[in-house]
Every structure is written in C-alpha cells, then in structure tokens.
Design an enzyme around this catalytic site. Sequence first.
Site, PDB file in Angstrom:
ATOM      1  N   ASP A  40       3.633  54.751  52.387  1.00 56.10           N
ATOM      2  CA  ASP A  40       4.144  55.763  53.311  1.00 56.10           C
ATOM      3  C   ASP A  40       3.031  56.225  54.247  1.00 56.10           C
ATOM      4  OD1 ASP A  40       6.405  55.470  51.910  1.00 56.10           O
ATOM      5  OD2 ASP A  40       6.494  57.523  51.104  1.00 56.10           O
ATOM      6  N   ALA A  79       0.425  54.549  55.305  1.00 56.18           N
ATOM      7  CA  ALA A  79       0.153  53.541  56.333  1.00 56.18           C
ATOM      8  C   ALA A  79       1.227  53.584  57.413  1.00 56.18           C
ATOM      9  CB  ALA A  79       0.089  52.157  55.696  1.00 56.18           C
ATOM     10  N   GLU A 119      34.222  44.661  47.646  1.00 54.68           N
ATOM     11  CA  GLU A 119      33.101  45.531  48.015  1.00 54.68           C
ATOM     12  C   GLU A 119      33.187  46.811  47.196  1.00 54.68           C
ATOM     13  OE1 GLU A 119      33.475  46.377  52.208  1.00 54.68           O
ATOM     14  OE2 GLU A 119      33.711  44.258  52.676  1.00 54.68           O
ATOM     15  N   LYS A 134      33.606  50.764  46.792  1.00 54.82           N
ATOM     16  CA  LYS A 134      34.201  51.839  47.576  1.00 54.82           C
ATOM     17  C   LYS A 134      33.221  53.003  47.543  1.00 54.82           C
ATOM     18  CE  LYS A 134      38.446  54.196  48.717  1.00 54.82           C
ATOM     19  NZ  LYS A 134      37.812  55.394  49.173  1.00 54.82           N
ATOM     20  N   ASP A 154      31.481  56.443  48.184  1.00 55.51           N
ATOM     21  CA  ASP A 154      32.068  57.773  48.293  1.00 55.51           C
ATOM     22  C   ASP A 154      31.300  58.594  49.322  1.00 55.51           C
ATOM     23  OD1 ASP A 154      33.829  59.736  47.825  1.00 55.51           O
ATOM     24  OD2 ASP A 154      33.112  60.260  45.820  1.00 55.51           O
ATOM     25  N   TYR A 191      30.257  47.942  56.999  1.00 54.32           N
ATOM     26  CA  TYR A 191      31.213  46.968  56.464  1.00 54.32           C
ATOM     27  C   TYR A 191      32.152  46.342  57.487  1.00 54.32           C
ATOM     28  CZ  TYR A 191      33.750  51.440  55.665  1.00 54.32           C
ATOM     29  OH  TYR A 191      34.307  52.672  55.790  1.00 54.32           O
ATOM     30  N   LYS A 249      40.907  52.368  42.573  1.00 50.55           N
ATOM     31  CA  LYS A 249      40.183  53.619  42.353  1.00 50.55           C
ATOM     32  C   LYS A 249      39.852  53.806  40.872  1.00 50.55           C
ATOM     33  CE  LYS A 249      40.319  56.984  45.267  1.00 50.55           C
ATOM     34  NZ  LYS A 249      41.188  57.400  46.311  1.00 50.55           N
ATOM     35  N   CYS A 307      71.893  57.130  15.456  1.00 48.94           N
ATOM     36  CA  CYS A 307      71.459  56.722  16.803  1.00 48.94           C
ATOM     37  C   CYS A 307      71.843  57.795  17.823  1.00 48.94           C
ATOM     38  CB  CYS A 307      72.120  55.389  17.177  1.00 48.94           C
ATOM     39  SG  CYS A 307      71.849  54.930  18.892  1.00 48.94           S
ATOM     40  N   CYS A 334      74.786  56.351  20.175  1.00 49.89           N
ATOM     41  CA  CYS A 334      76.154  56.023  19.768  1.00 49.89           C
ATOM     42  C   CYS A 334      76.549  56.639  18.430  1.00 49.89           C
ATOM     43  CB  CYS A 334      76.337  54.504  19.727  1.00 49.89           C
ATOM     44  SG  CYS A 334      75.437  53.719  18.381  1.00 49.89           S
ATOM     45  N   CYS A 352      69.086  50.842  15.506  1.00 48.98           N
ATOM     46  CA  CYS A 352      70.496  51.217  15.471  1.00 48.98           C
ATOM     47  C   CYS A 352      71.274  49.997  14.969  1.00 48.98           C
ATOM     48  CB  CYS A 352      70.941  51.605  16.889  1.00 48.98           C
ATOM     49  SG  CYS A 352      72.723  51.707  17.055  1.00 48.98           S
ATOM     50  N   CYS A 385      76.023  48.994  20.601  1.00 52.64           N
ATOM     51  CA  CYS A 385      75.461  50.273  21.058  1.00 52.64           C
ATOM     52  C   CYS A 385      75.282  50.219  22.580  1.00 52.64           C
ATOM     53  CB  CYS A 385      74.119  50.536  20.381  1.00 52.64           C
ATOM     54  SG  CYS A 385      73.301  52.018  21.003  1.00 52.64           S
TER      55      CYS A 385
HETATM   56  S1  IVH Z   1      37.450  49.654  54.726  1.00 53.36           S
HETATM   57  C1  IVH Z   1      40.960  50.104  57.433  1.00 53.36           C
HETATM   58  N1  IVH Z   1      35.485  49.434  52.979  1.00 53.36           N
HETATM   59  O1  IVH Z   1      37.463  54.516  52.054  1.00 53.36           O
HETATM   60  C2  IVH Z   1      40.125  49.976  56.231  1.00 53.36           C
HETATM   61  N2  IVH Z   1      36.404  51.579  53.411  1.00 53.36           N
HETATM   62  O2  IVH Z   1      40.245  55.208  51.581  1.00 53.36           O
HETATM   63  C3  IVH Z   1      39.427  51.199  55.756  1.00 53.36           C
HETATM   64  N3  IVH Z   1      35.381  53.373  52.146  1.00 53.36           N
HETATM   65  O3  IVH Z   1      38.134  55.778  55.240  1.00 53.36           O
HETATM   66  C4  IVH Z   1      37.998  51.078  55.601  1.00 53.36           C
HETATM   67  N4  IVH Z   1      33.907  52.133  51.071  1.00 53.36           N
HETATM   68  O4  IVH Z   1      35.740  55.983  54.354  1.00 53.36           O
HETATM   69  C5  IVH Z   1      36.348  50.253  53.612  1.00 53.36           C
HETATM   70  N5  IVH Z   1      33.755  49.111  51.451  1.00 53.36           N
HETATM   71  C6  IVH Z   1      34.602  49.930  52.093  1.00 53.36           C
HETATM   72  C7  IVH Z   1      34.624  51.321  51.863  1.00 53.36           C
HETATM   73  C8  IVH Z   1      35.560  52.113  52.542  1.00 53.36           C
HETATM   74  C9  IVH Z   1      34.375  53.370  51.269  1.00 53.36           C
HETATM   75  C10 IVH Z   1      36.162  54.572  52.565  1.00 53.36           C
HETATM   76  C11 IVH Z   1      36.315  54.746  54.057  1.00 53.36           C
HETATM   77  C12 IVH Z   1      37.809  54.828  54.288  1.00 53.36           C
HETATM   78  C13 IVH Z   1      38.310  55.205  52.937  1.00 53.36           C
HETATM   79  C14 IVH Z   1      39.734  54.751  52.766  1.00 53.36           C
END
Ligand code: IVH
Length: 726
Positions: free
Chosen positions: A57, A59, A137, A139, A141, A259, A347, A442, A445, A460, A465
Amino acid sequence: MNACWRSGEKRGAPPIIQPMDERGKKEKAALRIEELRTELRRHEHLYYVMDAPEISDAAYDALMNELKKLEAEHPELVTPDSPTQRVGGKPTEGFKKVRHSRPMLSLDNAYSAEELADWDRRVHELAGNLPVEYTAELKLDGLSVALTYGPAVGGVASLVTGVTRGDGQIGEDVTTNIRTIRSVPISIPAEVLKKLGLSQGFEVRGEVVMPEKAFHRLNEEREKQGLTPAVNPRNAAAGTLRTLEPSIVANRGLVLFAYFLLIEGEYFPAGQDATLDALTALGFRVNPHRGRVHTVEQMMKFIDATEGQRAALGYEIDGVVLKVDSHAAQQRLGYTGRAPRWAIAYKFTAKSGVTQVVDIMITVGRTGKLTPTAMLTPVFIGGTTVSRATLHNADFIERMGLLIGDWVKVERGGDVIPKVAEVVEDAEHPRGTRRFVFPTKCPECGSDVVRAEGEADHRCVNADCPAKLRESLLHFGARGVMNIEGFGDAVVQQLLEKQLVNSVADVYRLDPDKLALLQKEVTRKKKDGSEETKLERLLGPVEVKKLLEQIEQSKKSGLARALMGLGIRFVGDRTAELLAQEFGSIGEIEKASKAELERVEEVGPKISEAILEFFGRERNRELVEHLRASGVDMTAQKKQRSTQLAGLTFVLTGTLPTLTRDDAKARIEEAGGKTAGSVSKKTNYVVAGEEAGSKLDKARELKISVLDEAGLLALLRSQSRSSNSD
Ligand code: IVH
C-alpha cells in the site's frame, strides 16, 4: 536513457547538461504522468479487481503522491480519467433522474429443485430446437447499477454515467459516487475495445456490494459517533451510493461485480458466459464463482457448493442466478412484464421456522391411506407461507409425543412438502394440552379404518370411498402423469358431486354438455353494498373445448404415463418407465409372473406383489379395458437389451468432465455392463475422473485397466459398432 547521465560513470566525457526549457520540462512531466497513470491503473486493477496486489500500500501511495504532485504543478495536464480524479467530483446537490437504455428488470425466484425443474422444462419448451445451456452466477446481495461508457476517444473509452436501478425504468445519476469505486474502470484502452469488436459506446450492468469487513468497519465508526448501525451490507451499500459527498463514498470500500454488457440497449450477442469473459477483458471485476450447467442436477450441485462456500466469501449473497447462455435462446424466450423468462434466481432462505399446531386433520389418499396433517399458525419458510405439514402416520405423532397446541419446528428441505422436525418447549413455547386420537372411522365415508399387522398406515376399508376416487382422478390428470391441464380440484370435485364420473375411465366419456353443467359459487357485491352468492358455470365454452382437447391429447401419453396413472402402489415414474420398456404393452405386464416382473431392474418383491395385487382385482382389469377401449395408448417401444458389455464390471470414481456419475452408470448398464461400488479382483475396468481417490490406487495395485471418460465412450462406441455389425 537518463541512467547514462549519472555522475561517477566513466564513459568518456560526461554529456553537457543543458538547463531544460519550460517546454521540455512539461513534456517530461507529461510522460511521467502517463507512466504513473498506467502504473497506478495496473495496480488498482490488480488490487481491486484481481485481488492480487503486486506492491505494498505504501508503494502505491508513493506513486499516487508523485502523480498528485506533478498534476498540481501542471494543472493543464489533469484529465478526468486520471486515477487522482476518482474523488474529483464536488459534493452532489441531488441526483438527476435518468431513463435506462432498456429497463432494469428483476428476476423470478425459485426455492426448490422442483421449481427449478419446472422452469427448466418451460425454457426447453419455449426454446424449441435451440440448444439450451445455463450460466450459473452468484446472486450478490447489493444493488444493481448501469454504467455507460462512450466510444474510444484519444485511445481510451471513458465512464460517462453511473445510474442506480431506481424503479427499473428511471434511476438516479450517481456517477460521481460510482467513479470512486476502485473496481470500476474509469477509462478503458481502445485496443481492448477493438479486440472485443466494441466500436461504439457500451453499457455495463452489475451489482454494487459492501464487503463484510467494510460493513463492520462502517458500523464500528457509526457506533462510536452515536449513530444507529446499518441493518445489513445491502442497505449500507445503497445508502453509501446515495451519499452526497463522494469522498465519503471513496472510503466505504464498495465493490462492483459486473454481469451484463449491452451495446445500444441490446445484450452482448455472444451469450452470457462470453459476456463475463468480455467484462473481465475490459477490466471489470467479475465474480469468480460461476459455472456452466445443463441439468437441474448440475444446478443443484452448483447451488449446494455455493451454500457451502457462502460463509467464507466475505460479502453477502442470497442465492444463485441461472441464465440461459445463448443470446438467440434468450431472445426467443423473451420477457414477462417484470422479469426475463431466460433467467431465474434460486434464493437461499430460512429453511425452518417455529409455529404452533392448532389442530390435526386427517386426509384420505387415493390408496385409502389416512394421513394426519398438522394445521399450523401460518409461518413464512423458504419463501412461502406454510400452514400445514404432514405428520405421516400415527406412529410419527406417537414418537414425537406431539400434542395439539404444541409449538413445533417446521422444516422445508429440497422438496416442497414441509415437515415437522421436533416439538419445541421453553418458557415462551409451553406444551400443548390435547392428545390426538386417531379416528376409527373414515372421515370421508364413515367406513371402518384398519391398520394391517406390521404396517404403520391406517386405511379406509371402503373400496368405493369417494376420497379414493377423487384422489385417483386428481392423480391421473396430474402433471407428469397424464398431464391434463385444467383437470384440477374444482373440476374434479364438481364431477363427483354431479355424479358424472364413477371411475378414472369416465374421464374419457365426458362430453361438452356434461362439462357445461359444472358450477361454482360466486359471491358479488351488489350496488347497495349487500352480498349475493350465485351459482355460475365453472367452465365457459372455450374452457370446455380446451379441457376436452387436453383429455384427447392425454390418450397419447404412452404406456409409462398410463401405468403411473393407474396408481399402482410403489410404481413411480422411473419404475413405470422401466416396466414399459421391458414389456412394451399393458397386456404383457398384466400377464407377467412375479419372476418376470422382478427381472426388471429396480423391481423387487414389494413392487412385484403390488403389481400382481393390482391386476388381481377384477375392477382394475376392467378399468384397463375401458381405458384401452377409449383409445388410450398403452404401448411402448420395447428396449432391445444390449449385451455389448455383458459380463463386465465397472467401478466409477472421481468427477468425469462431462458425464455425471448417473449418466455414466446408465450408459454402462444400457450396454449390458454392471457397475460396482468398490474395486476388487472381479472389477474389469475402473473409470476415473478428476480427484479419483483410493479406488484408483486400488485399481493400480490390482493391475486393473483404468479408463478416463474418453476411454469409456470409445469403448462404448467400439462395442456398439461390433454389436451392430454382428
Ligand atoms: S441479472 C434482468 N445477475 O438481483 C436480470 N442480477 O432479483 C436481472 N442480482 O435487480 C439482473 N446478482 O440487483 C443478475 N448475478 C446476478 C445478480 C443479480 C444479484 C440482483 C440484481 C437484480 C436482482 C433481481
């Protein structure tokens, strides 16, 4: 090179150093500035995108300070894409609203393998002849953002705007804040764009997340300042992006995972997997946890592996996103109002919850089995509201010591039917009071209920039935059985009430006039505010026509489906399929002896006896006869038993590159070979994939031939050629 100007070097006469004029000085500064910028960009990319820093860091700071100093001396050389300018923006006065090039949609959710299977089926149906592959991929958050880049000017394309998702149509322009996120390239070299064929401007979409460490740091600071801590990293990230002071945003450690890549509002045509590669090439951070999957089984494998790694990721995820890979298939699948049909979010959710058993009810199934069901105070688990859970049988209730009024832990596993896992008892959850007494009559019936010796289930005794007929009809028409769409609870209930059906075969004797007789109760508010309940037609003429078409269509379901439809105990889809392939017609199955039935793989005494018992009853033989007379196809292509690999035993170990363990096993068995779980002298071949363990060692020790996947496939091919030419 300037090194040769150093004093002390003996290279003849030292060159005459002339005082540099202003122009020369500026040129030198400009060169050094460019050098520093290139170097700093490279280190930023290594640090923030690749997670693989090459320098300390300190450097990095030294290089940055040198650049800052030079830029301060030559303000005319400062450009907006300089690494010093990430935090160059002034405090924002509010955010401009911006319309997205194409709406930023959301995703439909799935909570179980079954829901994924439904989606996968729909995708295949709609994709028609287009091949379907999925990119998996994480998801993430966080919150999604859209970044636009202009076309390359002077050798680089620059970040123009960064906009939040907003309502999906219109978002807020948070460009000055987005620029401070180090994993967002603010300029991209033209050569890179050229390689990807990006001649015009483009858009990148992705998720901004706040890593856990940054989140904890933020909350520690907030607590020190007497502020309420942020609830979760997603809220913290969202709040940060909407902060009006870019220098604050710069210190919050936000990360962007990209993405999507769009060109003129259209997704990158090479597909999703190629999109992620292109984004990586453009210098974006792409989440490394990604995969290519084809089947629901592979999706679940990816999902399970992801859940296993979840705690160690360092940022929050709430599931896995599956996207149809090919752009052509995506276009064919299209969109519903709010989400693409070509993507789904699996999910992760709370898999259990605690709730109270308010009552225990009995349901009668199609075999006459009485199942106790716990009626629960509704509780949200795994994405749905659960208000009942199966208690299986009397023994189950007994073993749990369950009382009505008890609090219980309810679990939702991979399957959709919730289970009562245990009775919860503590200060807040006192025990229930009422014991459940299993009925002796039952509930449908009034006939006697019996429990056979050694069986856990109560049944039954009444062959007629009404519950049995109702459940048999519903089972017959169900998805995956005879697939009669529209033949659900309401229709079946009415058919029974109006006595229009007495057996499953009557389904094929329905005509439009009878279906038009079905009614439903409809309650309407009158003008004066009072309510009025009337009987109306359940099905209109169009619905009647559709239902009859579905019924007609179901006749072509084939032997396996029809066998399942008959509802023989223990005959599920796989057994039905194997029986169909072995015997080729219902008549042959009816005639088969116990020994002949048991020749079918997976059919043991329990199943063979159930089949014999079924066909032993005259009414069942009559039912089959009626179905046949109605034109229900109860034949199947008989499978030619292959003997290519007869007498050979295979052991599978490790992960094969393309075949799953089950696929490989099925291929070997189809060719007449056997598979075994462990290596012994009797093993003929060991098929080894990646991370093969002790079985491979054992094979080597016993000098047994080892094949890889290609070797196995070659063996199957060569054998099938020789058996074809036989
Ligand atoms: S694709 C039209 N890829 O999830 C397709 N979304 O529930 C929607 N999210 O609004 C986006 N990881 O904020 C996509 N690998 C991923 C994601 C992702 C998180 C979120 C994104 C979206 C929400 C939909």
